[in-house]
Design a protein around this motif. Structure first.
Motif, PDB file in Angstrom:
ATOM      1  N   PRO A  57      47.546  54.369  54.427  1.00  0.00           N
ATOM      2  CA  PRO A  57      47.634  54.201  53.228  1.00  0.00           C
ATOM      3  C   PRO A  57      46.441  53.002  52.431  1.00  0.00           C
ATOM      4  O   PRO A  57      45.972  52.488  53.133  1.00  0.00           O
ATOM      5  N   VAL A  58      46.396  53.157  51.282  1.00  0.00           N
ATOM      6  CA  VAL A  58      45.519  52.360  50.590  1.00  0.00           C
ATOM      7  C   VAL A  58      45.994  51.696  49.443  1.00  0.00           C
ATOM      8  O   VAL A  58      46.541  52.215  48.450  1.00  0.00           O
ATOM      9  N   ILE A  59      45.920  50.352  49.359  1.00  0.00           N
ATOM     10  CA  ILE A  59      46.868  49.540  48.408  1.00  0.00           C
ATOM     11  C   ILE A  59      45.618  49.416  47.261  1.00  0.00           C
ATOM     12  O   ILE A  59      44.489  48.887  47.538  1.00  0.00           O
ATOM     13  N   TRP A  60      46.193  49.433  46.037  1.00  0.00           N
ATOM     14  CA  TRP A  60      45.399  48.983  44.999  1.00  0.00           C
ATOM     15  C   TRP A  60      45.498  47.655  44.589  1.00  0.00           C
ATOM     16  O   TRP A  60      46.586  47.266  44.720  1.00  0.00           O
ATOM     17  N   ASN A  61      44.513  46.895  44.113  1.00  0.00           N
ATOM     18  CA  ASN A  61      44.688  45.593  43.824  1.00  0.00           C
ATOM     19  C   ASN A  61      45.127  45.418  42.390  1.00  0.00           C
ATOM     20  O   ASN A  61      45.307  44.220  41.789  1.00  0.00           O
ATOM     21  N   GLY A  62      45.177  46.573  41.606  1.00  0.00           N
ATOM     22  CA  GLY A  62      45.835  46.283  40.082  1.00  0.00           C
ATOM     23  C   GLY A  62      45.047  46.123  39.137  1.00  0.00           C
ATOM     24  O   GLY A  62      45.264  45.691  37.960  1.00  0.00           O
ATOM     25  N   GLY A  63      43.748  46.226  39.509  1.00  0.00           N
ATOM     26  CA  GLY A  63      42.673  46.068  38.570  1.00  0.00           C
ATOM     27  C   GLY A  63      41.853  44.893  38.586  1.00  0.00           C
ATOM     28  O   GLY A  63      41.015  44.459  37.593  1.00  0.00           O
ATOM     29  N   LYS A  64      42.298  43.889  39.514  1.00  0.00           N
ATOM     30  CA  LYS A  64      41.547  42.346  39.558  1.00  0.00           C
ATOM     31  C   LYS A  64      40.339  42.482  40.413  1.00  0.00           C
ATOM     32  O   LYS A  64      39.566  41.548  40.398  1.00  0.00           O
ATOM     33  N   GLY A  65      39.883  43.619  41.185  1.00  0.00           N
ATOM     34  CA  GLY A  65      38.871  43.777  41.971  1.00  0.00           C
ATOM     35  C   GLY A  65      38.652  42.379  42.848  1.00  0.00           C
ATOM     36  O   GLY A  65      39.579  42.088  43.474  1.00  0.00           O
TER      37      GLY A  65
ATOM     38  N   TYR B  47      42.601  48.075  51.837  1.00  0.00           N
ATOM     39  CA  TYR B  47      42.874  47.397  50.576  1.00  0.00           C
ATOM     40  C   TYR B  47      41.895  47.760  49.636  1.00  0.00           C
ATOM     41  O   TYR B  47      40.617  47.271  49.982  1.00  0.00           O
ATOM     42  N   SER B  48      42.098  48.179  48.501  1.00  0.00           N
ATOM     43  CA  SER B  48      40.927  48.701  47.754  1.00  0.00           C
ATOM     44  C   SER B  48      40.520  47.728  46.601  1.00  0.00           C
ATOM     45  O   SER B  48      41.416  47.104  45.982  1.00  0.00           O
ATOM     46  N   MET B  49      39.097  47.276  46.535  1.00  0.00           N
ATOM     47  CA  MET B  49      38.804  46.373  45.661  1.00  0.00           C
ATOM     48  C   MET B  49      38.161  47.020  44.486  1.00  0.00           C
ATOM     49  O   MET B  49      37.553  46.245  43.803  1.00  0.00           O
ATOM     50  N   ASP B  50      38.371  48.165  44.246  1.00  0.00           N
ATOM     51  CA  ASP B  50      37.961  48.934  43.167  1.00  0.00           C
ATOM     52  C   ASP B  50      38.546  48.417  41.915  1.00  0.00           C
ATOM     53  O   ASP B  50      39.898  47.895  41.898  1.00  0.00           O
ATOM     54  N   ASP B  51      37.891  48.274  40.582  1.00  0.00           N
ATOM     55  CA  ASP B  51      38.296  47.454  39.656  1.00  0.00           C
ATOM     56  C   ASP B  51      39.316  48.563  38.920  1.00  0.00           C
ATOM     57  O   ASP B  51      40.288  48.031  38.312  1.00  0.00           O
ATOM     58  N   GLY B  52      38.881  49.818  38.663  1.00  0.00           N
ATOM     59  CA  GLY B  52      39.661  50.625  37.802  1.00  0.00           C
ATOM     60  C   GLY B  52      40.422  51.786  38.691  1.00  0.00           C
ATOM     61  O   GLY B  52      40.098  52.055  40.099  1.00  0.00           O
ATOM     62  N   TYR B  53      41.510  52.134  38.221  1.00  0.00           N
ATOM     63  CA  TYR B  53      42.522  52.914  38.963  1.00  0.00           C
ATOM     64  C   TYR B  53      41.964  54.340  39.294  1.00  0.00           C
ATOM     65  O   TYR B  53      42.033  54.898  40.465  1.00  0.00           O
ATOM     66  N   ASP B  54      41.146  54.821  38.415  1.00  0.00           N
ATOM     67  CA  ASP B  54      40.450  56.135  38.513  1.00  0.00           C
ATOM     68  C   ASP B  54      39.588  55.961  39.900  1.00  0.00           C
ATOM     69  O   ASP B  54      39.510  57.171  40.641  1.00  0.00           O
ATOM     70  N   VAL B  55      38.776  54.976  39.965  1.00  0.00           N
ATOM     71  CA  VAL B  55      37.755  54.613  41.094  1.00  0.00           C
ATOM     72  C   VAL B  55      38.452  54.532  42.544  1.00  0.00           C
ATOM     73  O   VAL B  55      38.249  55.028  43.384  1.00  0.00           O
TER      74      VAL B  55
END
Length: 401
Positions: A338-346, A317-325
């Motif tokens: 797989p790596v899930i993105w948090n949708g930008g909520k960090g 689970y990615s805690m990155d704020d931005g999609y590019d990061v």
């Protein structure tokens, strides 16, 4: 004794409501503006500006202003003066750090706390030697006086922390360094306790709520609730108020809890969406990670060496704020998991709150019955393998049992 705060904090709720109504009328008129604490019209289409006038900064030193949820700007200091501009997307004051000189060298840089929001022009003046204790003068924004009061309140404790940290660098012998590090940890805890008492006394301030957001994962629910219950509607309806409400209303996962109550869903690297409960392996290993986390990289490399005949399913689970990061984090996984993105909520995402992620990597292991059986934080060589072996090779028992 608590310090006296600015008139902004002590203004009546009626005045706040009047300012908000006037601000709304301007928005309806098609002008993206707001009204400041002194009644001046604030044009929030303009970037946040910070001017510094700091005695003791070497000429030609490069400094950076930025934050976890905001872009960064750099400027060269000449005669102690420099100016920064940031376009801040959030419609509330965000936490920033002024840090330098660049490039950052451990033990050779200083930083100071700032709040920033589009439309405001703030000024900081003081001595560079006081940066580590935030002992400078702030002017120009509604929260400027509050920053001064807050930092004055914590000054002695901040100075003590700085002195002990300096002593660690000069300490002779491992035992002495470890003793000083433990003392530093204790002092940080004492500072946080003081900060909380300040916030509890003066909750209706963006300065207080911003600092409170950094304490949330270290505070029990009842202490968070005590602050939330004191908030006026203006602050309760803000980003920070909603964040406090999330912590108050959310039960943090514990060993024995069911995955169904703590499921995670999000975008993954190929553009599709995935739920944690979609995993079909006997055991599920969930790792919270981020692009800039070195220990997470080491954890990922160790995971790649594990072979349990598909009985283990790893998902990050990615805690990155931005999609590019986030894409950097996903590419590091190289399709192995797989790596899930948090949708930008960090770190403020619902998942991070439910799992009470204080540090990364944080790992959570669900068993065949989809109940949480293990959780831990930090990376130690071989630790994950030893835990998995306990369940897969020894029926859930330690080797010496």
């Amino acid at each position: 004794m608590m310090p006296k705060l600015s008139k902004n904090l002590r203004s009546s709720y009626l005045n706040r409501v009047c300012r908000r109504i006037f601000s709304l009328s301007l928005l309806i008129g098609g002008v993206f503006t707001a009204v400041g604490a002194t009644g001046e019209v604030i044009d929030k289409s303009q970037p946040y500006r910070l001017d510094i006038d700091i005695v003791g900064i070497p000429d030609s030193a490069m400094f950076m202003l930025g934050g976890r949820t905001a872009s960064a700007d750099t400027a060269m200091v000449l005669n102690g003066k420099a100016s920064f501009e940031l376009n801040i997307e959030q419609d509330y004051p965000v936490s920033l750090r002024l840090i330098g000189p660049m490039p950052i060298v451990v033990g050779a840089y200083k930083s100071i706390s700032v709040l920033g929001q589009n439309g405001y022009h703030e000024r900081i003046s003081g001595k560079y030697s006081d940066f580590d204790c935030d002992k400078v003068k702030y002017e120009g924004a509604p929260w400027s006086h509050d920053l001064v009061a807050f930092n004055d309140y914590l000054y002695d404790k901040q100075a003590e922390i700085r002195n002990v940290k300096d002593s660690v660098e000069a300490a002779v012998g491992k035992d002495e360094r470890n003793r000083l590090r433990l003392k530093t940890t204790r002092l940080y805890a004492e500072r946080d306790s003081m900060a909380y008492e300040f916030i509890l006394e003066h909750p209706n301030s963006y300065l207080s709520l911003s600092y409170m957001s950094s304490l949330l994962k270290r505070l029990p629910v009842e202490r968070i609730s005590a602050v939330y219950d004191k908030l006026l509607p203006e602050y309760r309806d803000s980003h920070y108020g909603e964040l406090l409400a999330s912590y108050v209303s959310t039960k943090v996962i514990e060993v024995g809890d069911n995955l169904a109550d703590y499921d995670i869903e999000g975008l993954i690297g190929d553009g599709s969406r995935l739920r944690l409960s979609d995993m079909t392996s006997d055991y599920i290993v969930l790792m919270f990670t981020a692009a800039g986390c070195g220990p997470c990289v080491m954890m990922g490399k160790e995971i790649e060496t594990l072979d349990y005949n598909d009985r283990i399913g790893l998902i990050a689970y990615s805690m990155d704020d931005g999609y590019d990061v986030y894409k950097m984090t996903d590419s590091r996984a190289a399709g192995k998991f797989p790596v899930i993105w948090n949708g930008g909520k960090g770190r403020d995402s619902e998942a991070c709150i439910k799992y009470s992620v204080n540090m990364i990597p944080s790992v959570f292991i669900f068993g065949p019955d989809r109940k949480l059986i293990e959780k831990f934080s930090g990376y130690y060589d071989g630790r994950l393998k030893r835990i998995l072996d306990k369940y897969l090779l020894n029926g859930g028992k330690h080797e010496n049992e």
